[in-house]
Motif scaffolding. Sequence first.
Motif, short mmCIF file in Angstrom:
data_model
loop_
_atom_site.label_atom_id
_atom_site.label_comp_id
_atom_site.label_asym_id
_atom_site.label_seq_id
_atom_site.Cartn_x
_atom_site.Cartn_y
_atom_site.Cartn_z
N PRO A 57 0.94 -1.29 -0.07
CA PRO A 57 0.08 0.16 0.08
C PRO A 57 0.84 1.21 0.01
CG PRO A 57 -0.02 -1.27 2.24
CD PRO A 57 0.61 -2.12 1.13
N TYR A 58 1.99 1.20 0.52
CA TYR A 58 2.93 2.34 0.59
C TYR A 58 3.62 2.67 -0.67
CZ TYR A 58 2.37 1.22 5.33
OH TYR A 58 1.71 0.88 6.92
N PHE A 59 3.57 1.60 -1.60
CA PHE A 59 4.24 1.94 -2.94
C PHE A 59 2.83 2.57 -3.67
CE2 PHE A 59 3.44 -0.32 -7.09
CZ PHE A 59 4.65 0.18 -7.81
N ILE A 192 12.00 6.95 -3.28
CA ILE A 192 11.65 6.10 -2.12
C ILE A 192 10.36 5.13 -2.49
CG2 ILE A 192 12.70 7.62 -0.35
CD1 ILE A 192 10.12 8.10 0.42
N GLN A 193 9.85 5.30 -3.63
CA GLN A 193 8.63 4.56 -3.98
C GLN A 193 8.65 3.18 -3.84
OE1 GLN A 193 7.11 5.70 -8.02
NE2 GLN A 193 5.53 4.16 -7.96
N TYR A 194 9.84 2.68 -4.57
CA TYR A 194 9.87 1.20 -4.71
C TYR A 194 10.57 0.47 -3.64
CZ TYR A 194 8.55 1.36 -9.74
OH TYR A 194 7.86 1.78 -10.80
N ILE A 195 11.09 1.26 -2.61
CA ILE A 195 11.69 0.59 -1.40
C ILE A 195 10.68 -0.06 -0.49
CG2 ILE A 195 12.84 1.09 0.87
CD1 ILE A 195 14.07 3.61 -0.40
N PRO A 196 9.43 0.20 -0.22
CA PRO A 196 8.47 -0.41 0.44
C PRO A 196 8.03 -1.75 -0.28
CG PRO A 196 7.26 1.47 -0.19
CD PRO A 196 8.72 1.44 -0.21
N GLN A 197 7.93 -1.52 -1.72
CA GLN A 197 7.56 -2.72 -2.68
C GLN A 197 8.78 -3.59 -2.87
OE1 GLN A 197 4.57 -3.18 -4.29
NE2 GLN A 197 5.35 -5.26 -4.22
N ILE A 198 9.94 -3.22 -2.88
CA ILE A 198 11.01 -4.17 -2.91
C ILE A 198 11.05 -5.07 -1.39
CG2 ILE A 198 13.68 -4.27 -2.62
CD1 ILE A 198 13.68 -2.06 -4.48
N TRP A 199 10.93 -4.34 -0.25
CA TRP A 199 10.67 -4.87 0.79
C TRP A 199 9.54 -6.19 0.87
CZ3 TRP A 199 12.82 -6.85 5.01
CH2 TRP A 199 12.36 -7.47 6.20
N THR A 200 8.40 -5.63 0.44
CA THR A 200 7.40 -6.52 0.56
C THR A 200 7.67 -7.88 -0.39
OG1 THR A 200 5.79 -4.78 0.74
CG2 THR A 200 4.75 -6.80 -0.16
N THR A 201 8.24 -7.55 -1.69
CA THR A 201 8.44 -8.70 -2.47
C THR A 201 9.45 -9.52 -2.03
OG1 THR A 201 8.03 -7.22 -4.43
CG2 THR A 201 9.03 -9.31 -4.95
N GLN A 218 8.40 -1.37 -18.65
CA GLN A 218 8.47 0.00 -17.98
C GLN A 218 10.15 0.47 -17.83
OE1 GLN A 218 5.80 0.82 -14.82
NE2 GLN A 218 4.05 1.22 -15.85
N THR A 219 10.75 -0.40 -17.54
CA THR A 219 12.28 -0.25 -17.25
C THR A 219 12.87 0.29 -18.11
OG1 THR A 219 12.16 -1.98 -15.45
CG2 THR A 219 14.23 -1.23 -16.06
N PRO A 220 13.17 -0.16 -19.26
CA PRO A 220 13.74 0.41 -20.33
C PRO A 220 12.88 1.72 -21.09
CG PRO A 220 12.85 -1.71 -21.31
CD PRO A 220 12.39 -1.51 -19.64
N GLY A 221 11.45 1.60 -20.95
CA GLY A 221 10.92 2.63 -21.33
C GLY A 221 11.17 4.01 -20.52
N GLY A 222 11.21 3.89 -19.06
CA GLY A 222 11.54 4.80 -18.21
C GLY A 222 12.54 5.74 -18.59
N PHE A 223 13.65 4.75 -18.98
CA PHE A 223 14.89 5.60 -19.50
C PHE A 223 14.68 6.29 -20.86
CE2 PHE A 223 16.77 2.39 -16.60
CZ PHE A 223 17.67 3.27 -15.86
N GLN A 251 13.09 0.46 -10.52
CA GLN A 251 12.11 -0.43 -10.91
C GLN A 251 12.98 -1.79 -11.48
OE1 GLN A 251 9.58 0.68 -14.34
NE2 GLN A 251 7.79 -0.20 -13.19
N GLY A 252 14.17 -1.23 -11.81
CA GLY A 252 15.13 -2.45 -12.56
C GLY A 252 15.30 -3.41 -11.59
N ILE A 253 15.74 -2.77 -10.44
CA ILE A 253 16.12 -3.58 -9.22
C ILE A 253 14.85 -4.46 -8.65
CG2 ILE A 253 16.90 -3.63 -6.68
CD1 ILE A 253 18.20 -0.81 -7.28
N LEU A 254 13.67 -4.14 -8.63
CA LEU A 254 12.49 -4.86 -8.15
C LEU A 254 12.32 -5.94 -9.51
CD1 LEU A 254 10.06 -5.04 -6.44
CD2 LEU A 254 8.88 -3.44 -7.73
N LEU A 255 12.56 -5.65 -10.49
CA LEU A 255 12.44 -6.53 -11.68
C LEU A 255 13.20 -7.65 -11.69
CD1 LEU A 255 11.17 -7.40 -14.50
CD2 LEU A 255 12.96 -5.88 -15.55
#
Length: 340
Positions: A57-59, A192-201, A218-223, A251-255
Amino acid sequence: MMAIMDSVFVADRCDSLREGGFTNFFISILIVIGILLSYVTQHYRIISRGTSEGISPYFVLLGVTSANAQFGNILTLPQSRADVACCKEVSPFECTAGLLGIVQIGTQWICFAIILVLFLVFFRRDEADRLDEYERDPDQPSWRTAVTVAAICLVHGLLVVIISAAFALGAPQYLGSWANFLGIMAAACAAIQYIPQIWTTYHLKHAGSLSILMMCIQTPGGFLFAASLAARLGWGGWSSWGVYVLTATMQGILLIMAISYEWPSQEERNQSTPQPQRPTYNRRTTPRVLPSPGPYSAHLQAYAETQEEIEHALDRESVQGVGENQPLLAPGGLGSSGVR
């Protein structure tokens, strides 16, 4: 003096729009399509699983607030306002090409807002409430947390709209500073958006309702998106495109984490693959006790031709327990005349 500087700035932006070619326009269109496709995969993932389990939810909170700030930033930037003003001076194609940056960020804002809605709709409220009564995992969000996240996102979006409108109507000279503030806010939330999601995963050890396909797009699309905005806005628009560089990196780290958890190792594949087994051989457990020679076994060719008939003759001889004290007179003879 300020009005003269603004007119010169707008004229320069209009010249930049006229110089824009089909390449940048084509890339911008592809980015819009990519944003839609990537988020549609995430929407489908949640709907098809029937749950938002695995999504922090924090993500969602940081993502929506970052999108709110980013959309407000692109609308209040001097470059964007100049592009809108230039639509009166340039051709419709050039105007459309100049506003595609706003369209891109607006599309992303709408798509992330849909994720918030789906997160609430498919939140397992009954399960969360039941676990609250007994013993619930502290890392598992409750329904109250989900509703609080939604309320904060709504209030934040309204504040961005109200304050931006107030500056635009009452103090337009501060719009640039407000835009930079929103850009910094968006960058901070995205960082910091992906930090709570990385922890959840990491805690769940699986992706859950998080779409791996969305992150692959989205990862290559973001760049690429950041490069497109940087080419249009220049270094002066760093607060707009810089956030996407940070987002794509996280997002690349989470992927990588999600793929490592969802893709089975070679050992797991070997364990899950059924090993071929040899067919069982049913041996005869009761040995035949046959006198030698017997009335049938001495001349099997007279009584049987196939393997089945041979087995039947031997079984019959074994059951009868008949012995032969003397050889048969001829194949097919009557056998021994004596009685045991």
